[in-house]
Scaffold this active site. Structure first.
Site, PDB file in Angstrom:
ATOM      1  N   GLY A  66       0.782  -1.237   0.000  1.00 46.69           N
ATOM      2  CA  GLY A  66       0.000   0.000   0.000  1.00 46.69           C
ATOM      3  C   GLY A  66       0.810   1.281   0.000  1.00 46.69           C
ATOM      4  O   GLY A  66       0.255   2.374   0.030  1.00 46.69           O
ATOM      5  N   GLN A  67       2.141   1.143  -0.044  1.00 42.83           N
ATOM      6  CA  GLN A  67       2.945   2.369  -0.090  1.00 42.83           C
ATOM      7  C   GLN A  67       2.630   3.125  -1.373  1.00 42.83           C
ATOM      8  O   GLN A  67       2.241   2.523  -2.368  1.00 42.83           O
ATOM      9  CB  GLN A  67       4.455   2.056  -0.072  1.00 42.83           C
ATOM     10  CG  GLN A  67       4.968   1.544   1.242  1.00 42.83           C
ATOM     11  CD  GLN A  67       5.037   0.024   1.244  1.00 42.83           C
ATOM     12  OE1 GLN A  67       4.172  -0.632   0.673  1.00 42.83           O
ATOM     13  NE2 GLN A  67       6.044  -0.533   1.868  1.00 42.83           N
ATOM     14  N   GLU A  68       2.831   4.412  -1.324  1.00 38.98           N
ATOM     15  CA  GLU A  68       2.459   5.246  -2.462  1.00 38.98           C
ATOM     16  C   GLU A  68       3.036   4.720  -3.777  1.00 38.98           C
ATOM     17  O   GLU A  68       2.340   4.640  -4.788  1.00 38.98           O
ATOM     18  CB  GLU A  68       2.908   6.691  -2.226  1.00 38.98           C
ATOM     19  CG  GLU A  68       2.294   7.633  -3.233  1.00 38.98           C
ATOM     20  CD  GLU A  68       2.596   9.091  -2.945  1.00 38.98           C
ATOM     21  OE1 GLU A  68       3.368   9.361  -1.998  1.00 38.98           O
ATOM     22  OE2 GLU A  68       2.068   9.942  -3.665  1.00 38.98           O
TER      23      GLU A  68
END
Ligand code: G3D
Ligand code: MG
Length: 176
Positions: A66-68
């Site tokens: 879910g990191q950018e």
């Protein structure tokens, strides 16, 4: 699908993706589905995939980072997805706007036209966390008419709310 990757599975399996911002609890939920025990997780780089069997229904569940930098490639997992699990950290009021944007962007994607959406309001054990109703209102779930959706409060550490989530997933694939 116009996907450049082939994250598909065989016909008797139902494809599920778990999305949400980093630290929402996605990986903890995936392993809680499997083991019913909290496990130590590390930030997901790339993806984890596990098969979960609920009374004869086989779900292939993809846990996507879910990191950018990874959110930009979520779409490459959409092809043939029947259920999207959106995990929300119910303590993280600041980033709920970002979650809302990601949700509505996902729903507009053609490869997810037929997918059902399960929103998990996770971390309910933390004092002062937002309720499932508050999260529904903030994410404007009532405005979603194009997809079947369901919101469920849960705590990934204890597993509370997760059996009900699996029941709902099962009901979706039986209904379809
Ligand atoms: P992610 O895969 O969405 O990035 P993780 O998130 O599953 O790695 O979880 C991120 C952190 O949140 C972990 O803490 C995890 O233990 C915690 N967490 C997940 N679910 C819950 C919950 O329901 N309640 C509480 N209190 N914490 C939760 P650490 O400290 O290991 O980073
Ligand atoms: Mg993770």
């Amino acid at each position: 699908c116009g996907s450049t990757f082939d994250h598909t599975c065989s016909v008797f399996q139902h494809k599920v993706i778990i999305v949400g911002l980093n630290n929402a609890g996605k990986t903890t939920i995936l392993y809680q589905f499997l083991t019913k025990e909290a496990v130590h997780t590390t930030p997901t780089i790339g993806s984890n995939v596990e098969e979960i069997i609920v009374r004869n229904s086989h779900f292939m569940v993809w846990d996507i980072g879910g990191q950018e930098s990874l959110r930009a490639s979520w779409y490459s997992y959409y092809c043939n997805t029947e259920i999207v699990i959106l995990v929300v950290d119910s303590t993280d009021r600041e980033r709920l706007t970002l979650t809302k944007e990601e949700l509505h962007r996902m729903l507009a994607h053609e490869d997810l036209q037929n997918a059902s959406v399960l929103i998990l309001a996770n971390k309910q054990d933390v004092k002062g966390s937002m309720t499932a109703v508050e999260i529904s209102q903030f994410l404007t779930l009532d405005s979603i008419t194009t997809h079947t959706w369901h919101v469920q409060a849960c705590c990934a550490l204890t597993g509370e709310g997760l059996p009900a989530s699996l029941d709902w997933m099962k009901s979706q694939v039986v209904a379809n």
